[in-house]
Design a protein around this motif. Sequence first.
Motif, PDB file in Angstrom:
ATOM      1  N   UNK A 140       2.273   5.187   9.899  1.00  0.00           N
ATOM      2  CA  UNK A 140       1.627   5.586  11.147  1.00  0.00           C
ATOM      3  C   UNK A 140       0.253   6.190  10.877  1.00  0.00           C
ATOM      4  N   UNK A 141       0.151   7.060   9.885  1.00  0.00           N
ATOM      5  CA  UNK A 141      -1.121   7.725   9.600  1.00  0.00           C
ATOM      6  C   UNK A 141      -2.200   6.709   9.243  1.00  0.00           C
ATOM      7  N   UNK A 142      -1.849   5.700   8.457  1.00  0.00           N
ATOM      8  CA  UNK A 142      -2.797   4.647   8.100  1.00  0.00           C
ATOM      9  C   UNK A 142      -3.255   3.876   9.333  1.00  0.00           C
ATOM     10  N   UNK A 172     -10.400   3.784   3.428  1.00  0.00           N
ATOM     11  CA  UNK A 172     -11.457   3.389   2.502  1.00  0.00           C
ATOM     12  C   UNK A 172     -11.643   4.484   1.458  1.00  0.00           C
ATOM     13  N   UNK A 173     -12.354   4.150   0.409  1.00  0.00           N
ATOM     14  CA  UNK A 173     -12.661   5.133  -0.616  1.00  0.00           C
ATOM     15  C   UNK A 173     -13.659   6.146  -0.073  1.00  0.00           C
ATOM     16  N   UNK A 174     -13.381   7.416  -0.323  1.00  0.00           N
ATOM     17  CA  UNK A 174     -14.300   8.478   0.066  1.00  0.00           C
ATOM     18  C   UNK A 174     -14.866   9.123  -1.200  1.00  0.00           C
ATOM     19  N   UNK A 199      -6.910   4.105  -0.532  1.00  0.00           N
ATOM     20  CA  UNK A 199      -7.474   3.180   0.445  1.00  0.00           C
ATOM     21  C   UNK A 199      -6.678   1.902   0.602  1.00  0.00           C
ATOM     22  N   UNK A 200      -6.410   1.536   1.846  1.00  0.00           N
ATOM     23  CA  UNK A 200      -5.775   0.267   2.177  1.00  0.00           C
ATOM     24  C   UNK A 200      -6.768  -0.883   2.073  1.00  0.00           C
ATOM     25  N   UNK A 201      -7.996  -0.644   2.516  1.00  0.00           N
ATOM     26  CA  UNK A 201      -9.039  -1.665   2.477  1.00  0.00           C
ATOM     27  C   UNK A 201      -9.847  -1.489   1.188  1.00  0.00           C
ATOM     28  N   UNK A 202      -9.657  -2.378   0.257  1.00  0.00           N
ATOM     29  CA  UNK A 202     -10.348  -2.285  -1.024  1.00  0.00           C
ATOM     30  C   UNK A 202     -11.804  -2.738  -0.876  1.00  0.00           C
ATOM     31  N   UNK A 223       0.831  -1.203   0.000  1.00  0.00           N
ATOM     32  CA  UNK A 223       0.000   0.000   0.000  1.00  0.00           C
ATOM     33  C   UNK A 223       0.868   1.257   0.000  1.00  0.00           C
ATOM     34  N   UNK A 224       1.924   1.253   0.806  1.00  0.00           N
ATOM     35  CA  UNK A 224       2.789   2.430   0.916  1.00  0.00           C
ATOM     36  C   UNK A 224       3.576   2.700  -0.357  1.00  0.00           C
ATOM     37  N   UNK A 225       3.677   1.714  -1.232  1.00  0.00           N
ATOM     38  CA  UNK A 225       4.404   1.894  -2.484  1.00  0.00           C
ATOM     39  C   UNK A 225       3.556   2.519  -3.580  1.00  0.00           C
TER      40      UNK A 225
END
Length: 208
Positions: free
Chosen positions: A66-68, A196-198, A205-208, A28-30
């Motif tokens: 950290x933010x995630x 998540x998607x906003x 989003x990390x959680x798809x 995700x961070x990449x």
Amino acid sequence: QPHTLVPADEVRGEGIFIRFNEAKIVACLKKHAVRDRADAFFETHQKWRRARYIEPPEEGFPGMRYILIHSFAHALMRQMALESGYASASIRERIYARAAEQEGGPMAGILIYTAAPDSEGTLGGLVSLGQPETLSRHVSKALEAARLCASDPLCAEHPPSQRGRTLHAAACHACTFTPETSCERGNKYLDRSTLVKTIERDDLAFFE
């Protein structure tokens, strides 16, 4: 030899520890969008410190990892406060977020807990929510609540402050903030669009 006395306080409590999949965190961070968001947060971090004469301004930035994880902890704390019977100010967080190249890393986990000098923290409310058969349901509810905010579209459109006035992005009292005593960072370094998607961003989003 004289005895060295230090103040102490015995507390009782309970908590839930959740560890993230390290490979998925790294993936995700990449993502290009996440790296751009990290650059924007870092710029805001420096401006925020300069405005308060904190030197050097580039130190202390916790990073997007950290933010995630921090944003997820807040979403879950808000959900658990509704279900556990504890007041929201009684639930606290501890964030474990270190990259592999840092000392003691990699770390990617959260501890949501309650601690008090009386017996309130031993009622079992948090532990019951951490049982495998119920935890996934509460995580799903927490993420679903993070998708929309009562202050949208303004909340979702809020980027890291270009003037360093705040240290959060898509986050506010209506959706992500917790009582100051519950957050180890004073409601800073939060962004629900990393979860998540906003209505504004669907590429972080990390959680798809």
